[in-house]
Write a protein that holds these residues in place. Structure first.
Motif, PDB file in Angstrom:
ATOM      1  N   HIS A 158       0.610  -1.075  -0.065  1.00 40.64           N
ATOM      2  CA  HIS A 158       0.116  -0.083   0.032  1.00 40.64           C
ATOM      3  C   HIS A 158       0.714   1.252   0.076  1.00 40.64           C
ATOM      4  CE1 HIS A 158      -3.851   2.447   0.289  1.00 40.64           C
ATOM      5  NE2 HIS A 158      -3.211   3.032   1.433  1.00 40.64           N
ATOM      6  N   LYS A 159       2.139   1.359   0.663  1.00 40.82           N
ATOM      7  CA  LYS A 159       2.877   2.371   0.788  1.00 40.82           C
ATOM      8  C   LYS A 159       3.382   2.623  -0.504  1.00 40.82           C
ATOM      9  CE  LYS A 159       6.820  -0.053   2.757  1.00 40.82           C
ATOM     10  NZ  LYS A 159       5.793  -1.223   3.019  1.00 40.82           N
ATOM     11  N   VAL A 160       3.855   1.808  -1.503  1.00 39.38           N
ATOM     12  CA  VAL A 160       4.107   1.957  -2.943  1.00 39.38           C
ATOM     13  C   VAL A 160       2.981   2.959  -3.464  1.00 39.38           C
ATOM     14  CG1 VAL A 160       4.798   1.108  -5.003  1.00 39.38           C
ATOM     15  CG2 VAL A 160       5.959   0.396  -2.833  1.00 39.38           C
ATOM     16  N   THR A 161       1.649   2.217  -3.588  1.00 36.44           N
ATOM     17  CA  THR A 161       0.391   2.692  -4.259  1.00 36.44           C
ATOM     18  C   THR A 161       0.435   4.210  -3.762  1.00 36.44           C
ATOM     19  OG1 THR A 161      -0.647   0.817  -4.275  1.00 36.44           O
ATOM     20  CG2 THR A 161      -2.055   2.843  -4.543  1.00 36.44           C
ATOM     21  N   GLU A 162       0.742   4.489  -2.351  1.00 40.48           N
ATOM     22  CA  GLU A 162       0.676   5.822  -1.855  1.00 40.48           C
ATOM     23  C   GLU A 162       1.752   6.770  -2.531  1.00 40.48           C
ATOM     24  OE1 GLU A 162      -1.377   5.227   2.440  1.00 40.48           O
ATOM     25  OE2 GLU A 162       0.732   4.896   2.437  1.00 40.48           O
ATOM     26  N   ILE A 163       2.914   6.175  -2.615  1.00 37.80           N
ATOM     27  CA  ILE A 163       4.047   6.869  -3.194  1.00 37.80           C
ATOM     28  C   ILE A 163       3.860   7.342  -4.584  1.00 37.80           C
ATOM     29  CG2 ILE A 163       6.325   6.687  -3.741  1.00 37.80           C
ATOM     30  CD1 ILE A 163       6.731   5.439  -0.978  1.00 37.80           C
ATOM     31  N   GLU A 164       3.083   6.307  -5.183  1.00 37.59           N
ATOM     32  CA  GLU A 164       2.846   6.676  -6.808  1.00 37.59           C
ATOM     33  C   GLU A 164       1.785   7.713  -7.006  1.00 37.59           C
ATOM     34  OE1 GLU A 164       1.336   2.858  -7.956  1.00 37.59           O
ATOM     35  OE2 GLU A 164       3.486   2.041  -8.319  1.00 37.59           O
ATOM     36  N   SER A 219      14.866   8.164  15.746  1.00 34.67           N
ATOM     37  CA  SER A 219      15.167   8.599  17.161  1.00 34.67           C
ATOM     38  C   SER A 219      16.100   7.721  18.013  1.00 34.67           C
ATOM     39  CB  SER A 219      13.793   8.974  17.923  1.00 34.67           C
ATOM     40  OG  SER A 219      13.189   7.604  18.125  1.00 34.67           O
ATOM     41  N   SER A 220      16.754   8.368  18.729  1.00 35.21           N
ATOM     42  CA  SER A 220      17.717   7.689  19.579  1.00 35.21           C
ATOM     43  C   SER A 220      17.606   8.651  20.913  1.00 35.21           C
ATOM     44  CB  SER A 220      19.266   7.812  19.176  1.00 35.21           C
ATOM     45  OG  SER A 220      19.964   7.139  20.365  1.00 35.21           O
ATOM     46  N   PRO A 221      16.679   7.988  21.830  1.00 41.52           N
ATOM     47  CA  PRO A 221      16.420   8.696  23.137  1.00 41.52           C
ATOM     48  C   PRO A 221      17.353   8.852  24.086  1.00 41.52           C
ATOM     49  CG  PRO A 221      14.358   7.583  22.565  1.00 41.52           C
ATOM     50  CD  PRO A 221      15.433   7.078  21.480  1.00 41.52           C
ATOM     51  N   GLU A 222      18.156   7.681  23.979  1.00 43.14           N
ATOM     52  CA  GLU A 222      19.283   7.813  25.059  1.00 43.14           C
ATOM     53  C   GLU A 222      20.278   8.685  24.783  1.00 43.14           C
ATOM     54  OE1 GLU A 222      19.690   4.810  21.912  1.00 43.14           O
ATOM     55  OE2 GLU A 222      18.035   4.905  23.223  1.00 43.14           O
ATOM     56  N   GLN A 223      20.553   9.077  23.249  1.00 45.09           N
ATOM     57  CA  GLN A 223      21.448  10.026  22.937  1.00 45.09           C
ATOM     58  C   GLN A 223      20.537  11.372  22.643  1.00 45.09           C
ATOM     59  OE1 GLN A 223      22.794   7.960  19.457  1.00 45.09           O
ATOM     60  NE2 GLN A 223      24.613   7.442  20.480  1.00 45.09           N
ATOM     61  N   GLN A 224      19.492  11.492  22.953  1.00 50.97           N
ATOM     62  CA  GLN A 224      18.646  12.915  22.714  1.00 50.97           C
ATOM     63  C   GLN A 224      18.809  13.184  21.542  1.00 50.97           C
ATOM     64  OE1 GLN A 224      19.367  15.701  25.834  1.00 50.97           O
ATOM     65  NE2 GLN A 224      19.437  14.317  27.606  1.00 50.97           N
ATOM     66  N   ARG A 225      18.891  12.323  20.552  1.00 46.12           N
ATOM     67  CA  ARG A 225      18.937  12.623  19.069  1.00 46.12           C
ATOM     68  C   ARG A 225      17.571  12.066  18.378  1.00 46.12           C
ATOM     69  NH1 ARG A 225      23.610   9.636  16.970  1.00 46.12           N
ATOM     70  NH2 ARG A 225      24.517  11.444  18.223  1.00 46.12           N
ATOM     71  N   TYR A 226      16.914  13.184  17.622  1.00 48.96           N
ATOM     72  CA  TYR A 226      15.676  12.910  16.995  1.00 48.96           C
ATOM     73  C   TYR A 226      16.072  13.762  15.523  1.00 48.96           C
ATOM     74  CZ  TYR A 226      14.288  12.375  21.721  1.00 48.96           C
ATOM     75  OH  TYR A 226      14.357  11.755  22.929  1.00 48.96           O
ATOM     76  N   VAL A 227      15.789  12.782  14.583  1.00 50.41           N
ATOM     77  CA  VAL A 227      16.000  13.538  13.269  1.00 50.41           C
ATOM     78  C   VAL A 227      14.789  13.136  12.375  1.00 50.41           C
ATOM     79  CG1 VAL A 227      17.517  13.099  11.051  1.00 50.41           C
ATOM     80  CG2 VAL A 227      18.507  12.490  13.530  1.00 50.41           C
ATOM     81  N   SER A 228      14.394  14.209  11.631  1.00 55.30           N
ATOM     82  CA  SER A 228      13.203  13.924  10.714  1.00 55.30           C
ATOM     83  C   SER A 228      13.649  14.380   9.040  1.00 55.30           C
ATOM     84  CB  SER A 228      12.045  15.136  10.992  1.00 55.30           C
ATOM     85  OG  SER A 228      11.107  15.084  10.169  1.00 55.30           O
ATOM     86  N   ILE A 229      13.583  13.412   8.102  1.00 53.87           N
ATOM     87  CA  ILE A 229      13.980  13.598   6.786  1.00 53.87           C
ATOM     88  C   ILE A 229      12.747  13.735   5.959  1.00 53.87           C
ATOM     89  CG2 ILE A 229      15.148  12.538   4.972  1.00 53.87           C
ATOM     90  CD1 ILE A 229      16.857  11.086   7.343  1.00 53.87           C
ATOM     91  N   SER A 230      12.616  14.911   5.187  1.00 49.91           N
ATOM     92  CA  SER A 230      11.758  14.999   4.150  1.00 49.91           C
ATOM     93  C   SER A 230      12.153  14.795   2.842  1.00 49.91           C
ATOM     94  CB  SER A 230      10.878  16.190   4.306  1.00 49.91           C
ATOM     95  OG  SER A 230      11.608  17.114   4.230  1.00 49.91           O
ATOM     96  N   GLY A 231      11.444  14.250   1.874  1.00 51.33           N
ATOM     97  CA  GLY A 231      11.730  14.064   0.499  1.00 51.33           C
ATOM     98  C   GLY A 231      10.949  13.380  -0.449  1.00 51.33           C
ATOM     99  N   SER A 232      11.402  13.155  -1.586  1.00 50.87           N
ATOM    100  CA  SER A 232      10.331  12.399  -2.301  1.00 50.87           C
ATOM    101  C   SER A 232      10.956  10.944  -2.619  1.00 50.87           C
ATOM    102  CB  SER A 232      10.266  13.255  -3.783  1.00 50.87           C
ATOM    103  OG  SER A 232      11.517  13.311  -4.382  1.00 50.87           O
ATOM    104  N   ALA A 233      10.050  10.171  -3.005  1.00 52.87           N
ATOM    105  CA  ALA A 233      10.285   8.863  -3.027  1.00 52.87           C
ATOM    106  C   ALA A 233       9.963   8.277  -4.408  1.00 52.87           C
ATOM    107  CB  ALA A 233       9.497   7.790  -1.933  1.00 52.87           C
ATOM    108  N   GLU A 234      10.439   7.162  -4.696  1.00 53.77           N
ATOM    109  CA  GLU A 234      10.165   6.413  -5.988  1.00 53.77           C
ATOM    110  C   GLU A 234      10.703   4.858  -5.998  1.00 53.77           C
ATOM    111  OE1 GLU A 234      13.235   7.049  -9.200  1.00 53.77           O
ATOM    112  OE2 GLU A 234      13.648   8.954  -8.018  1.00 53.77           O
ATOM    113  N   LEU A 235       9.666   4.234  -6.592  1.00 55.73           N
ATOM    114  CA  LEU A 235      10.013   2.990  -6.566  1.00 55.73           C
ATOM    115  C   LEU A 235      11.146   2.444  -7.818  1.00 55.73           C
ATOM    116  CD1 LEU A 235       8.889  -0.005  -5.454  1.00 55.73           C
ATOM    117  CD2 LEU A 235       7.508  -0.140  -7.710  1.00 55.73           C
ATOM    118  N   VAL A 236      11.920   1.480  -7.221  1.00 59.47           N
ATOM    119  CA  VAL A 236      13.225   1.303  -8.205  1.00 59.47           C
ATOM    120  C   VAL A 236      13.321  -0.484  -7.978  1.00 59.47           C
ATOM    121  CG1 VAL A 236      15.854   1.285  -8.682  1.00 59.47           C
ATOM    122  CG2 VAL A 236      14.582   3.093  -7.540  1.00 59.47           C
ATOM    123  N   LYS A 237      13.364  -1.064  -9.126  1.00 60.82           N
ATOM    124  CA  LYS A 237      13.401  -2.477  -9.553  1.00 60.82           C
ATOM    125  C   LYS A 237      14.634  -3.038  -9.936  1.00 60.82           C
ATOM    126  CE  LYS A 237       8.611  -3.141  -9.920  1.00 60.82           C
ATOM    127  NZ  LYS A 237       7.303  -3.708 -10.480  1.00 60.82           N
TER     128      LYS A 237
END
Length: 153
Positions: A61-67, A77-95
């Motif tokens: 279903h996630k591939v259908t959504e990405i299409e 996230s790594s709570p023990e290191q107090q590290r939180y990372v949010s990455i935004s971008g565009s996705a594509e299916l590759v075979k």
């Protein structure tokens, strides 16, 4: 405009932020605008083109959504290191079978029991646009890394 050295430093910073975090929550947008998140294991390291790779089933279903909506977010996230990372971008299916062989790691066998012989196996390539992160070094003031270039706008 950022120089290639700046870009290399940004990629290295992102690599350092998520190098010890194997799983992230991969978020997609459905046709009705709702968000869906899936735990996903990153495959390989961030390359010089600021991309991340994930194995998936092409019929999921996630591939259908990405299409329909290529915009995605991956949070690590790594709570023990107090590290939180949010990455935004565009996705594509590759075979690409060669790319799959290059990125395959044995622990993926849990989700893909037949390994690279799974008939529906594919890759999701995420072209990173922006990274927001919070870590103990910068307190909880968000820091931003942007990979937006004219070709990614």
């Amino acid at each position: 405009m950022a120089t290639s050295t700046d870009r290399d430093q940004q990629i290295q910073k992102l690599h350092e932020l998520i190098k010890n975090i194997d799983y992230g929550m991969f978020t997609t947008v459905d046709d009705d605008g709702s968000l869906h998140s899936y735990p996903m294991s990153k495959s390989g390291e961030i390359n010089s083109e600021a991309t991340l790779w994930f194995f998936t089933y092409a019929g999921s279903h996630k591939v259908t959504e990405i299409e329909h909506y290529k915009q995605v977010n991956i949070s690590f996230s790594s709570p023990e290191q107090q590290r939180y990372v949010s990455i935004s971008g565009s996705a594509e299916l590759v075979k690409d079978r060669n790319k799959m062989r290059e990125l395959w790691k044995p622990e993926l066998q849990t989700w893909f029991p037949k390994g690279l012989d799974e008939p529906d196996i594919a890759l999701l390539k995420v072209n990173i646009n922006q990274v927001n992160y919070w870590d103990s070094i910068s307190s909880f003031k968000p820091q931003t890394i942007s990979f937006l270039t004219p070709s990614r706008l």
